[in-house]
Design a protein around this motif. Sequence first.
Motif, mmCIF file in Angstrom:
data_model
loop_
_atom_site.group_PDB
_atom_site.id
_atom_site.type_symbol
_atom_site.label_atom_id
_atom_site.label_comp_id
_atom_site.label_asym_id
_atom_site.label_seq_id
_atom_site.Cartn_x
_atom_site.Cartn_y
_atom_site.Cartn_z
ATOM 1 N N PHE A 33 114.087 112.431 -18.754
ATOM 2 C CA PHE A 33 115.244 111.653 -18.239
ATOM 3 C C PHE A 33 116.656 112.392 -18.844
ATOM 4 N N GLY A 34 116.756 113.825 -18.226
ATOM 5 C CA GLY A 34 117.860 114.572 -18.869
ATOM 6 C C GLY A 34 119.344 114.047 -18.520
ATOM 7 N N GLU A 35 119.423 113.483 -17.316
ATOM 8 C CA GLU A 35 120.963 112.994 -17.186
ATOM 9 C C GLU A 35 121.176 111.673 -17.781
ATOM 10 N N THR A 36 120.202 110.993 -18.158
ATOM 11 C CA THR A 36 120.565 109.774 -19.005
ATOM 12 C C THR A 36 120.821 110.035 -20.252
ATOM 13 N N LYS A 37 119.939 111.329 -20.887
ATOM 14 C CA LYS A 37 120.149 111.763 -22.441
ATOM 15 C C LYS A 37 121.607 112.453 -22.372
ATOM 16 N N LYS A 38 121.818 112.931 -21.287
ATOM 17 C CA LYS A 38 123.375 113.706 -21.352
ATOM 18 C C LYS A 38 124.277 112.550 -21.435
ATOM 19 N N GLN A 39 124.123 111.686 -20.602
ATOM 20 C CA GLN A 39 125.338 110.623 -20.733
ATOM 21 C C GLN A 39 125.316 109.852 -22.166
ATOM 22 N N ILE A 40 124.043 109.624 -22.634
ATOM 23 C CA ILE A 40 124.114 109.129 -24.036
ATOM 24 C C ILE A 40 124.853 110.233 -25.013
ATOM 25 N N ALA A 41 124.447 111.484 -24.775
ATOM 26 C CA ALA A 41 125.041 112.569 -25.638
ATOM 27 C C ALA A 41 126.818 112.506 -25.616
ATOM 28 N N LEU A 42 127.061 112.660 -24.289
ATOM 29 C CA LEU A 42 128.410 112.485 -23.994
ATOM 30 C C LEU A 42 129.035 111.069 -24.639
ATOM 31 N N ASP A 43 128.718 109.880 -24.608
ATOM 32 C CA ASP A 43 129.122 108.883 -25.206
ATOM 33 C C ASP A 43 129.127 109.013 -26.807
ATOM 34 N N PHE A 44 128.179 109.491 -27.193
ATOM 35 C CA PHE A 44 128.084 109.836 -28.809
ATOM 36 C C PHE A 44 129.141 110.847 -29.358
ATOM 37 N N ILE A 45 129.516 111.678 -28.664
ATOM 38 C CA ILE A 45 130.781 112.579 -28.913
ATOM 39 C C ILE A 45 131.992 111.705 -28.743
ATOM 40 N N ILE A 46 132.101 111.167 -27.483
ATOM 41 C CA ILE A 46 133.218 110.318 -27.266
ATOM 42 C C ILE A 46 133.453 109.266 -28.252
ATOM 43 N N ASN A 47 132.543 108.571 -28.638
ATOM 44 C CA ASN A 47 132.763 107.835 -29.709
ATOM 45 C C ASN A 47 133.247 107.975 -31.148
ATOM 46 N N ARG A 48 133.049 109.459 -31.515
ATOM 47 C CA ARG A 48 133.299 109.995 -32.630
ATOM 48 C C ARG A 48 134.749 110.411 -32.566
ATOM 49 N N LEU A 49 135.294 110.348 -31.663
ATOM 50 C CA LEU A 49 136.785 110.757 -31.615
ATOM 51 C C LEU A 49 137.720 110.072 -32.568
ATOM 52 N N PRO A 50 138.910 110.540 -33.113
ATOM 53 C CA PRO A 50 139.694 110.033 -33.898
ATOM 54 C C PRO A 50 140.141 108.610 -33.612
ATOM 55 N N PHE A 56 141.933 105.483 -25.676
ATOM 56 C CA PHE A 56 141.915 106.385 -24.016
ATOM 57 C C PHE A 56 140.757 107.079 -23.942
ATOM 58 N N ARG A 57 139.701 106.525 -24.490
ATOM 59 C CA ARG A 57 138.315 107.330 -24.353
ATOM 60 C C ARG A 57 137.801 107.275 -22.903
ATOM 61 N N GLY A 58 137.939 106.415 -21.984
ATOM 62 C CA GLY A 58 137.873 106.494 -20.770
ATOM 63 C C GLY A 58 138.449 107.672 -20.016
ATOM 64 N N ILE A 59 139.795 107.831 -20.143
ATOM 65 C CA ILE A 59 140.449 108.849 -19.569
ATOM 66 C C ILE A 59 140.089 110.335 -20.214
ATOM 67 N N ILE A 60 139.906 110.438 -21.567
ATOM 68 C CA ILE A 60 139.468 111.385 -22.227
ATOM 69 C C ILE A 60 138.074 111.873 -21.713
ATOM 70 N N GLY A 61 137.262 111.007 -21.513
ATOM 71 C CA GLY A 61 136.001 111.342 -21.212
ATOM 72 C C GLY A 61 135.916 112.002 -19.494
ATOM 73 N N LYS A 62 136.737 111.504 -18.753
ATOM 74 C CA LYS A 62 136.940 111.859 -17.293
ATOM 75 C C LYS A 62 137.606 113.422 -17.412
ATOM 76 N N ILE A 63 138.481 113.477 -18.491
ATOM 77 C CA ILE A 63 139.271 114.581 -18.501
ATOM 78 C C ILE A 63 138.460 116.003 -18.974
ATOM 79 N N LEU A 64 137.869 115.723 -20.071
ATOM 80 C CA LEU A 64 137.025 116.547 -20.652
ATOM 81 C C LEU A 64 135.390 116.573 -20.189
ATOM 82 N N ALA A 65 135.075 116.014 -19.236
ATOM 83 C CA ALA A 65 133.797 115.866 -18.788
ATOM 84 C C ALA A 65 133.166 117.351 -18.626
ATOM 85 N N ASP A 66 133.880 118.210 -18.042
ATOM 86 C CA ASP A 66 133.082 119.587 -17.735
ATOM 87 C C ASP A 66 133.027 120.184 -19.110
#
Length: 90
Positions: A33-50, A56-66
């Motif tokens: 389930f690589g893609e699912t785990k990648k999304q979970i890891a992405l959410d994990f990082i974004i949820n640790r933003l200040p 702005f989590r949604g916008i930041i996630g899209k901007i910093l996706a790469d």
Amino acid sequence: MFKKLLINKLKKTFNKFAIPAVLYAENLIGSGFGETKKQIALDFIINRLPVCLLPFRGIIGKILADLLDFVIEEGVKKLHSMQNKIPEAL
């Protein structure tokens, strides 16, 4: 030049979350389930933003996706490297 410095700073900041994010996703789902785990890891990082950036989590996630994708892939490589070295240590 400023953009390059900013990206390097962001990489350094996000790198500290790479291994914990990958381990969290791996422990939550297990192997596969690589893609699912990648999304979970992405959410994990974004949820640790200040806190000030939380609206702005949604916008930041899209901007910093790469960038976050790169950081997560590096975290996966580090995790696999550590896993490969464990049998050698025993």
